[in-house]
Design a protein around this motif. Structure first.
Motif, PDB file in Angstrom:
ATOM      1  N   PHE A 174     -14.970 -32.938  69.574  1.00  0.00           N
ATOM      2  CA  PHE A 174     -13.551 -33.239  69.669  1.00  0.00           C
ATOM      3  C   PHE A 174     -12.916 -33.265  68.282  1.00  0.00           C
ATOM      4  CE2 PHE A 174      -9.624 -35.456  70.592  1.00  0.00           C
ATOM      5  CZ  PHE A 174      -9.288 -34.921  71.831  1.00  0.00           C
ATOM      6  N   GLU A 175     -13.649 -33.769  67.299  1.00  0.00           N
ATOM      7  CA  GLU A 175     -13.111 -33.779  65.940  1.00  0.00           C
ATOM      8  C   GLU A 175     -12.940 -32.349  65.437  1.00  0.00           C
ATOM      9  OE1 GLU A 175     -12.743 -33.656  61.731  1.00  0.00           O
ATOM     10  OE2 GLU A 175     -14.515 -32.899  62.802  1.00  0.00           O
ATOM     11  N   ARG A 176     -13.885 -31.485  65.769  1.00  0.00           N
ATOM     12  CA  ARG A 176     -13.770 -30.077  65.372  1.00  0.00           C
ATOM     13  C   ARG A 176     -12.570 -29.428  66.071  1.00  0.00           C
ATOM     14  NH1 ARG A 176     -16.883 -26.115  63.049  1.00  0.00           N
ATOM     15  NH2 ARG A 176     -16.835 -24.033  63.977  1.00  0.00           N
ATOM     16  N   TYR A 177     -12.366 -29.778  67.312  1.00  0.00           N
ATOM     17  CA  TYR A 177     -11.185 -29.315  68.053  1.00  0.00           C
ATOM     18  C   TYR A 177      -9.914 -29.755  67.342  1.00  0.00           C
ATOM     19  CZ  TYR A 177      -7.679 -29.839  71.869  1.00  0.00           C
ATOM     20  OH  TYR A 177      -6.552 -29.839  72.641  1.00  0.00           O
ATOM     21  N   ARG A 178      -9.867 -31.022  66.927  1.00  0.00           N
ATOM     22  CA  ARG A 178      -8.677 -31.518  66.221  1.00  0.00           C
ATOM     23  C   ARG A 178      -8.434 -30.721  64.944  1.00  0.00           C
ATOM     24  NH1 ARG A 178      -8.148 -37.383  67.588  1.00  0.00           N
ATOM     25  NH2 ARG A 178      -6.786 -37.326  69.418  1.00  0.00           N
ATOM     26  N   ARG A 179      -9.502 -30.379  64.240  1.00  0.00           N
ATOM     27  CA  ARG A 179      -9.324 -29.578  63.022  1.00  0.00           C
ATOM     28  C   ARG A 179      -8.799 -28.186  63.354  1.00  0.00           C
ATOM     29  NH1 ARG A 179     -14.130 -28.607  60.438  1.00  0.00           N
ATOM     30  NH2 ARG A 179     -15.480 -29.786  61.831  1.00  0.00           N
ATOM     31  N   SER A 180      -9.229 -27.631  64.480  1.00  0.00           N
ATOM     32  CA  SER A 180      -8.743 -26.300  64.858  1.00  0.00           C
ATOM     33  C   SER A 180      -7.245 -26.313  65.161  1.00  0.00           C
ATOM     34  CB  SER A 180      -9.527 -25.783  66.069  1.00  0.00           C
ATOM     35  OG  SER A 180      -9.078 -26.352  67.281  1.00  0.00           O
ATOM     36  N   ASP A 190     -17.870 -27.112  56.735  1.00  0.00           N
ATOM     37  CA  ASP A 190     -17.968 -26.825  58.166  1.00  0.00           C
ATOM     38  C   ASP A 190     -16.585 -26.468  58.697  1.00  0.00           C
ATOM     39  OD1 ASP A 190     -18.775 -26.669  60.833  1.00  0.00           O
ATOM     40  OD2 ASP A 190     -18.520 -28.831  61.159  1.00  0.00           O
ATOM     41  N   PRO A 191     -16.038 -25.353  58.253  1.00  0.00           N
ATOM     42  CA  PRO A 191     -14.665 -25.014  58.659  1.00  0.00           C
ATOM     43  C   PRO A 191     -14.566 -24.754  60.153  1.00  0.00           C
ATOM     44  CG  PRO A 191     -15.716 -23.161  57.556  1.00  0.00           C
ATOM     45  CD  PRO A 191     -16.636 -24.322  57.393  1.00  0.00           C
ATOM     46  N   ALA A 192     -13.447 -25.190  60.734  1.00  0.00           N
ATOM     47  CA  ALA A 192     -13.179 -24.948  62.155  1.00  0.00           C
ATOM     48  C   ALA A 192     -12.430 -23.641  62.317  1.00  0.00           C
ATOM     49  CB  ALA A 192     -12.363 -26.094  62.738  1.00  0.00           C
ATOM     50  N   PRO A 193     -12.599 -22.968  63.440  1.00  0.00           N
ATOM     51  CA  PRO A 193     -11.814 -21.753  63.692  1.00  0.00           C
ATOM     52  C   PRO A 193     -10.386 -22.105  64.065  1.00  0.00           C
ATOM     53  CG  PRO A 193     -13.136 -22.280  65.602  1.00  0.00           C
ATOM     54  CD  PRO A 193     -13.504 -23.284  64.547  1.00  0.00           C
ATOM     55  N   ARG A 197      -9.616 -19.311  69.060  1.00  0.00           N
ATOM     56  CA  ARG A 197     -11.036 -19.003  68.880  1.00  0.00           C
ATOM     57  C   ARG A 197     -11.910 -20.188  69.255  1.00  0.00           C
ATOM     58  NH1 ARG A 197     -11.897 -17.679  63.112  1.00  0.00           N
ATOM     59  NH2 ARG A 197     -14.068 -17.391  63.768  1.00  0.00           N
ATOM     60  N   PHE A 198     -11.440 -21.405  68.938  1.00  0.00           N
ATOM     61  CA  PHE A 198     -12.211 -22.588  69.333  1.00  0.00           C
ATOM     62  C   PHE A 198     -12.315 -22.673  70.849  1.00  0.00           C
ATOM     63  CE2 PHE A 198     -12.614 -26.916  70.793  1.00  0.00           C
ATOM     64  CZ  PHE A 198     -13.684 -27.391  70.046  1.00  0.00           C
ATOM     65  N   MET A 254      10.080 -30.470  69.244  1.00  0.00           N
ATOM     66  CA  MET A 254       9.177 -29.737  68.361  1.00  0.00           C
ATOM     67  C   MET A 254       7.808 -29.669  69.005  1.00  0.00           C
ATOM     68  SD  MET A 254      10.146 -31.210  64.575  1.00  0.00           S
ATOM     69  CE  MET A 254      10.075 -32.911  65.133  1.00  0.00           C
ATOM     70  N   VAL A 255       6.994 -28.745  68.533  1.00  0.00           N
ATOM     71  CA  VAL A 255       5.597 -28.680  68.944  1.00  0.00           C
ATOM     72  C   VAL A 255       4.770 -28.254  67.733  1.00  0.00           C
ATOM     73  CG1 VAL A 255       5.776 -26.281  69.782  1.00  0.00           C
ATOM     74  CG2 VAL A 255       3.948 -27.768  70.641  1.00  0.00           C
ATOM     75  N   THR A 256       3.661 -28.939  67.513  1.00  0.00           N
ATOM     76  CA  THR A 256       2.807 -28.584  66.384  1.00  0.00           C
ATOM     77  C   THR A 256       2.124 -27.249  66.662  1.00  0.00           C
ATOM     78  OG1 THR A 256       0.805 -29.742  67.166  1.00  0.00           O
ATOM     79  CG2 THR A 256       2.406 -31.029  65.885  1.00  0.00           C
ATOM     80  N   VAL A 257       1.803 -26.535  65.580  1.00  0.00           N
ATOM     81  CA  VAL A 257       1.135 -25.234  65.687  1.00  0.00           C
ATOM     82  C   VAL A 257      -0.055 -25.200  64.729  1.00  0.00           C
ATOM     83  CG1 VAL A 257       3.217 -24.007  66.418  1.00  0.00           C
ATOM     84  CG2 VAL A 257       2.681 -24.191  63.979  1.00  0.00           C
ATOM     85  N   ASP A 258      -1.034 -24.377  65.086  1.00  0.00           N
ATOM     86  CA  ASP A 258      -2.204 -24.255  64.231  1.00  0.00           C
ATOM     87  C   ASP A 258      -1.924 -23.273  63.102  1.00  0.00           C
ATOM     88  OD1 ASP A 258      -2.418 -21.693  65.285  1.00  0.00           O
ATOM     89  OD2 ASP A 258      -4.511 -21.893  65.894  1.00  0.00           O
ATOM     90  N   ARG A 259      -2.942 -22.885  62.363  1.00  0.00           N
ATOM     91  CA  ARG A 259      -2.764 -22.084  61.154  1.00  0.00           C
ATOM     92  C   ARG A 259      -2.203 -20.694  61.427  1.00  0.00           C
ATOM     93  NH1 ARG A 259      -9.242 -21.786  60.463  1.00  0.00           N
ATOM     94  NH2 ARG A 259      -8.880 -23.920  61.137  1.00  0.00           N
ATOM     95  N   ILE A 260      -2.338 -20.199  62.684  1.00  0.00           N
ATOM     96  CA  ILE A 260      -1.790 -18.876  63.003  1.00  0.00           C
ATOM     97  C   ILE A 260      -0.642 -18.975  63.999  1.00  0.00           C
ATOM     98  CG2 ILE A 260      -3.927 -17.664  62.445  1.00  0.00           C
ATOM     99  CD1 ILE A 260      -4.459 -17.435  65.468  1.00  0.00           C
ATOM    100  N   GLY A 261      -0.107 -20.193  64.188  1.00  0.00           N
ATOM    101  CA  GLY A 261       1.097 -20.365  64.987  1.00  0.00           C
ATOM    102  C   GLY A 261       0.887 -20.634  66.460  1.00  0.00           C
TER     103      GLY A 261
END
Length: 382
Positions: A174-180, A190-193, A197-198, A254-261
């Motif tokens: 779940f923590e890895r999911y949060r990082r993704s 230990d970078p997350a995708p 991709r996750f 608003m809605v948060t987005v990941d590194r690729i939107g």
């Protein structure tokens, strides 16, 4: 609004969901996590506060089932905003000293319920089929838990996945999911995708899809991607064009987005309590011509009662059910619920909609949840 007892620089990606920082950050998420704007009508004028006079006769049992006044319970339950709407009109509101009702507040998994309504609109426009396999819209799920599941199973949380919903996890899946999602600091070793991709890396759990209610947030993030692919537009734009402007929302959400939107459809939305009350009233009024009446009626249908009984949230509403990311309580109410104390409560018999936004220190507190349910029912006169 009272001054916060810390500096803005003290709030980081590592602590923004913890007290005391959450009392500020839950109304300023876009300063912490990249976010896409969901435009409203932008014609709204800040409403004057009404107060709780209309609810002065409400008596309730708070924590540990002890008698409590409504203002005391709101403070005790770490509420930031309360709005009560009766027959389409706001009759009461309350704000904590540190809270600003004009600021969009994060609603966590209430976001899922808005995603469900958006899906209903797109299905009514023949842009989405709930009966189709998820792979029709997102072929990348091949080889994952989602490869042989339907869109409806995705929206009913009936996917068998090898994933644990553990909000306090600091080192696992779940923590890895949060990082993704961009919600936690990255770990260089230990970078997350990215989020999609996750999700597409999650394997299948035991059992078959459709057998039991299994509440897993990545399901709704995938649902957001499904809606984007089905309609050919970004999630924030779809929400704005099909729902937020349609209800006459006075403030942008608003809605948060990941590194690729990719939008965090499962829990990344922020909105004002008053606009959420408009959204709840839309559901109370059976869609009000924006969402189809059949789709809203289906939220009450209890079609998935058996899956709910076999699932992992039965304690919350023992006689309830779950459909398209909405809780049906088994007692004539619908609810949208998010961690840290976010609620939309709809009681059609009394024509009441209640919105409670909070910065509770624990993500999930079952005893407090039951006290909040008692408060909602007391306000509705049940």
């Amino acid at each position: 609004m009272a001054e916060i007892p810390f500096n803005r620089a003290d709030v980081t990606l590592a602590n923004w969901r913890t007290v005391p920082y959450s009392r500020w950050s839950f109304e300023h998420v876009s300063e912490i996590v990249p976010s896409a704007i969901i435009p409203g009508t932008r014609g709204g004028k800040a409403a004057e506060p009404i107060g709780l006079d209309a609810l002065s006769g409400v008596s309730l049992s708070g924590l540990e089932d002890a008698p409590s006044s409504l203002p005391d319970f709101l403070t005790e339950s770490e509420t930031d905003e309360l709005v009560v709407m009766k027959d389409g009109r706001v009759i009461a509101d309350w704000s904590a000293p540190h809270s600003d009702p004009s600021c969009p507040h994060i609603i966590f998994s209430v976001s899922k319920s808005l995603t469900g309504l958006l899906a209903g609109i797109l299905a009514d426009e023949d842009l989405l089929s709930f009966e189709s396999p998820i792979s029709r819209y997102v072929p990348e799920v091949a080889g994952s838990a989602y490869a042989d599941a339907t869109v409806q199973q995705l929206f009913d949380m009936e996917i068998s996945v090898d994933f644990v919903e553990s909000y306090l996890d600091t080192s696992g899946g779940f923590e890895r999911y949060r990082r993704s999602t961009g919600w936690n600091p990255e770990k260089p070793g230990d970078p997350a995708p990215d989020l999609k991709r996750f999700i597409c890396s999650i394997g299948k759990g035991g059992g078959s899809h459709g057998e039991r209610h299994a509440y897993r947030s990545p399901n709704t993030d995938l649902a957001g991607i499904v809606l984007e692919r089905a309609a050919g537009a970004r999630f924030a734009s779809l929400l704005s064009d099909h729902l937020w402007k349609a209800i006459g929302a006075g403030a942008d959400a608003m809605v948060t987005v990941d590194r690729i939107g990719t939008a965090r459809a499962a829990g990344g939305m922020s909105a004002t309590a008053r606009d959420l009350a408009l959204l709840g009233d839309l559901v109370r009024r059976r869609g009000a011509g924006i969402v189809s009446e059949d789709f809203i009626a289906d939220l009450w249908s209890r079609k998935r009662r058996e899956a709910w009984k076999n699932g992992d949230q039965l304690e919350l509403f023992p006689d309830g059910s779950y459909r398209n990311y909405w809780y049906e309580t088994g007692a004539g109410e619908l609810a949208a619920i998010g961690i840290h104390g976010q609620w939309i409560w709809i009681h059609p018999e009394s024509e009441t909609v209640i919105v409670k936004l909070s910065s509770q220190r624990l993500p999930v507190d079952p005893a407090l949840d039951q006290a909040i349910v008692r408060m909602m029912r007391a306000i509705c006169g049940v």
